[in-house]
Write a protein that holds these residues in place. Structure first.
Motif, PDB file in Angstrom:
ATOM      1  N   LEU A 108       0.798  -1.230   0.000  1.00  0.00           N
ATOM      2  CA  LEU A 108       0.000   0.000   0.000  1.00  0.00           C
ATOM      3  C   LEU A 108       0.831   1.282   0.000  1.00  0.00           C
ATOM      4  O   LEU A 108       0.566   2.183  -0.813  1.00  0.00           O
ATOM      5  N   PRO A 109       1.850   1.439   0.864  1.00  0.00           N
ATOM      6  CA  PRO A 109       2.618   2.692   0.847  1.00  0.00           C
ATOM      7  C   PRO A 109       3.304   2.963  -0.492  1.00  0.00           C
ATOM      8  O   PRO A 109       3.335   4.104  -0.956  1.00  0.00           O
ATOM      9  N   ARG A 110       3.826   1.918  -1.137  1.00  0.00           N
ATOM     10  CA  ARG A 110       4.458   2.100  -2.448  1.00  0.00           C
ATOM     11  C   ARG A 110       3.421   2.478  -3.501  1.00  0.00           C
ATOM     12  O   ARG A 110       3.669   3.322  -4.361  1.00  0.00           O
ATOM     13  N   GLN A 111       2.243   1.847  -3.436  1.00  0.00           N
ATOM     14  CA  GLN A 111       1.182   2.180  -4.386  1.00  0.00           C
ATOM     15  C   GLN A 111       0.730   3.626  -4.221  1.00  0.00           C
ATOM     16  O   GLN A 111       0.484   4.325  -5.201  1.00  0.00           O
ATOM     17  N   ALA A 112       0.603   4.063  -2.960  1.00  0.00           N
ATOM     18  CA  ALA A 112       0.133   5.423  -2.700  1.00  0.00           C
ATOM     19  C   ALA A 112       1.111   6.453  -3.246  1.00  0.00           C
ATOM     20  O   ALA A 112       0.704   7.489  -3.793  1.00  0.00           O
ATOM     21  N   ARG A 113       2.410   6.200  -3.116  1.00  0.00           N
ATOM     22  CA  ARG A 113       3.407   7.137  -3.625  1.00  0.00           C
ATOM     23  C   ARG A 113       3.475   7.152  -5.150  1.00  0.00           C
ATOM     24  O   ARG A 113       4.026   8.075  -5.740  1.00  0.00           O
ATOM     25  N   ALA A 114       2.922   6.134  -5.791  1.00  0.00           N
ATOM     26  CA  ALA A 114       2.927   6.073  -7.259  1.00  0.00           C
ATOM     27  C   ALA A 114       1.682   6.699  -7.868  1.00  0.00           C
ATOM     28  O   ALA A 114       1.586   6.827  -9.081  1.00  0.00           O
ATOM     29  N   LEU A 115       0.713   7.089  -7.035  1.00  0.00           N
ATOM     30  CA  LEU A 115      -0.497   7.736  -7.544  1.00  0.00           C
ATOM     31  C   LEU A 115      -0.232   9.216  -7.782  1.00  0.00           C
ATOM     32  O   LEU A 115       0.340   9.894  -6.931  1.00  0.00           O
ATOM     33  N   GLY A 116      -0.638   9.705  -8.923  1.00  0.00           N
ATOM     34  CA  GLY A 116      -0.471  11.123  -9.211  1.00  0.00           C
ATOM     35  C   GLY A 116      -1.371  11.566 -10.343  1.00  0.00           C
ATOM     36  O   GLY A 116      -1.884  10.750 -11.105  1.00  0.00           O
TER      37      GLY A 116
END
Length: 198
Positions: free
Chosen positions: A105-113
């Motif tokens: 989840l943390p890696r996915q969240a940082r890839a959202l833009g």
């Protein structure tokens, strides 16, 4: 690419987003750097990416913990109270799946833009499977802000954009309330000026 918060996200003369610019409200209390694949063949665009709030990860973590607790409680009641031991198989699958989702989840969240360009909004997600969706301003039919109970507790919202082709709708989760409202207002204003025949 790190957005610069001092650059306005709209062209004051036209009332439209300027390509490659940042927006002070959209960039407040968000991640500071977009996580992108390092491979040379990655999908890339020039411009300022806006990101989501770190509170999204906290909200999802709490929801995942509640889901695991409910699954464990149901499994314990059925197993101990009714001697239905088979219930541990689906409960175990659900719990393991949720834990794996929580780890990434943390890696996915940082890839959202998302990026406001001259003619469209581009939403991106994913690192291993990278996806970019462009939503033309002139095709927007509905901009909807949704908040569940947990989202309200953490002050975040999900913004959904529906276009003329219903299957191409885009959802941007984890926006602060202020960012969701500012993005909604910007998209509505620009969509009116770019309206095309539907």
């Amino acid at each position: 690419m790190t957005p610069s918060p001092e650059t306005p996200g709209t062209d004051p003369a036209a009332g439209e987003p300027a390509a490659g610019t940042a927006h002070p409200v959209l960039d407040r209390h968000t991640y500071t750097s977009l996580r992108e694949p390092r491979a040379a063949g990655r999908l890339a665009l020039d411009g300022a990416w806006h990101q989501i709030s770190p509170k999204y990860v906290v909200s999802q973590t709490v929801q995942n913990a509640i889901l695991i607790a409910i699954a464990l409680a149901i499994a314990l009641v059925l197993s101990l109270g009714m001697e239905q031991h088979w219930v541990w198989i689906p409960a175990g699958i659900l719990i393991v799946t949720t834990l794996i989702a929580q780890v990434v989840l943390p890696r996915q969240a940082r890839a959202l833009g998302y990026m406001l360009r001259d003619d469209d909004l581009v939403f991106r997600k994913g690192i291993l499977w990278q996806r970019m969706i462009a939503v033309p301003y002139g095709r927007l039919q509905l901009v909807d802000i949704t908040q569940g109970p947990m989202d309200r507790a953490f002050g975040i919202a999900k913004l959904k954009m529906v276009t003329a082709a219903a299957t191409t709708g885009v959802e941007v989760p984890g926006l602060s309330r202020e960012a969701a409202e500012a993005l909604r207002d910007t998209l509505i204003d620009v969509a009116e000026t770019r309206r095309t025949g539907l």
